[in-house]
Design an enzyme around this catalytic site. Structure first.
Site, PDB file in Angstrom:
ATOM      1  N   GLY A  62       0.585  -1.167   0.049  1.00  8.47           N
ATOM      2  CA  GLY A  62      -0.392  -0.338  -0.142  1.00  8.47           C
ATOM      3  C   GLY A  62       1.138   1.788   0.086  1.00  8.47           C
ATOM      4  N   LYS A  63       0.297   2.402  -1.101  1.00  8.61           N
ATOM      5  CA  LYS A  63       1.181   3.351  -0.681  1.00  8.61           C
ATOM      6  C   LYS A  63       1.197   4.337   0.438  1.00  8.61           C
ATOM      7  CE  LYS A  63       1.710   5.503  -4.502  1.00  8.61           C
ATOM      8  NZ  LYS A  63       3.170   5.226  -5.076  1.00  8.61           N
TER       9      LYS A  63
END
Length: 332
Positions: free
Chosen positions: A182-183
């Site tokens: 995930g960013k």
């Protein structure tokens, strides 16, 4: 179009572009953003200094590129649904409830692109965050926020040279620490340390190792290696971002008849590779000329990375119709 968009407050005279980031060359914010349920001038999209995400990094973002179409009449938003599926996965990690479903996020992006009206290259930044003013770490029970803004990136320099990279002394965060698939906003402190070290030592970028000592990715991009005609890249279980451009490159390679293997890469393989390149939203497909001052493939661009870059460019401009499904066309 989503209900929120249909009932957005009317916007008057367009605000001017908000400025230029001197560190990234001629990158200007576009005048409109989506914030707190409506499209507003970017200057009105503000949060408190006490916002939870600002204090603790409890946020996640996406990065979506829009390309000027070959006919000059539209912007092509690249793999919009794929980007937002990953964005929604990040929301699950942070226990954030988004105000739109997948189709609503895509509709919003197309509408904001139309309203900003920039006919060239653009970058969309959807951003979710813990919006509460709770001054304590945590995720559950804290108010959620979502915004979307855009930049014009016509002035970005082309990467027409081989990158000089180092193997970073910093280690990539792991899935059991801050999941790199995930960013997640807070994890980009790790990225910042990696990038600063590389630049301080005179390199363009860095390749970072994971906790097992295997080559994972670049500072903000996925890593690809060619050995004896086979394209090799680390698996998504190797503490890497599940890159959208990575997925596109693997698809292009298979279509070109290039064998593809997803496996771990040893550090020393970087020194004996025939080709190396990074791929991502910002870099697209950027070939690597040297690692730790050691030339890769004689320091010249390899044939496989060159063929992939050529096909990628055709796909995003709309001149390779077999990849039309990758693009969301927004007439400007």
């Amino acid at each position: 179009m989503s209900t929120v968009l249909e009932h957005s407050a009317a916007i008057g005279t367009a605000a001017s572009a908000i400025g230029t980031d001197a560190t990234t060359k001629k990158v200007a914010h576009l005048p409109y953003a989506f914030f707190e349920g409506r499209i507003v001038p970017l200057a009105d999209a503000k949060v408190s200094v006490a916002t939870h995400a600002l204090q603790y990094g409890t946020s996640a973002f996406g990065g979506i590129r829009g390309y000027r179409s070959a006919d000059g009449r539209a912007v092509h938003l690249f793999r919009l649904k794929d980007h937002y599926r990953r964005f929604m996965h990040s929301a699950k990690l942070l226990r954030i409830a988004l105000p739109f479903d997948l189709d609503g996020l895509c509709d919003l992006s197309a509408e904001l692109t139309r309203q900003n009206g920039h006919p060239g290259e653009v970058y969309l930044r959807p951003f979710m965050y813990k919006a509460g003013l709770d001054l304590t770490p945590g995720l559950d029970g804290i108010a959620d926020g979502f915004t979307l803004f855009m930049l014009a990136i016509d002035g970005l320099p082309s990467l027409d040279h081989g990158l000089s990279v180092m193997v970073s002394s910093w280690q990539r965060v792991t899935d059991n620490a801050i999941p790199p698939r995930g960013k997640i906003g807070g994890s980009y402190v790790n990225t910042s340390l990696i990038r600063d070290e590389a630049r301080d030592h005179g390199f363009d970028d860095a390749i970072v190792l994971n906790a097992r000592g295997k080559a994972g990715e670049g500072s903000v991009s996925n890593l690809m290696m060619v050995r004896e005609g086979t394209l090799i890249t680390p698996p998504v279980s190797g503490d890497i971002l599940e890159g959208i451009n990575r997925r596109a490159v693997l698809e292009l390679a298979r279509d070109l008849g290039v064998p593809v293997i997803e496996r771990e890469i040893d550090r020393t393989e970087l020194y004996v590779a025939d080709e190396l390149f990074l791929c991502g939203t910002r870099m697209q497909i950027a070939w690597i000329g040297s690692v730790d001052r050691r030339p890769v493939g004689g320091g010249r661009r390899g044939t496989i990375s060159a063929r992939l870059a050529e096909r990628f460019e055709a796909a995003v401009r709309g001149t390779a119709p077999e990849y039309a499904h990758w693009m969301t066309r927004v007439e400007i």
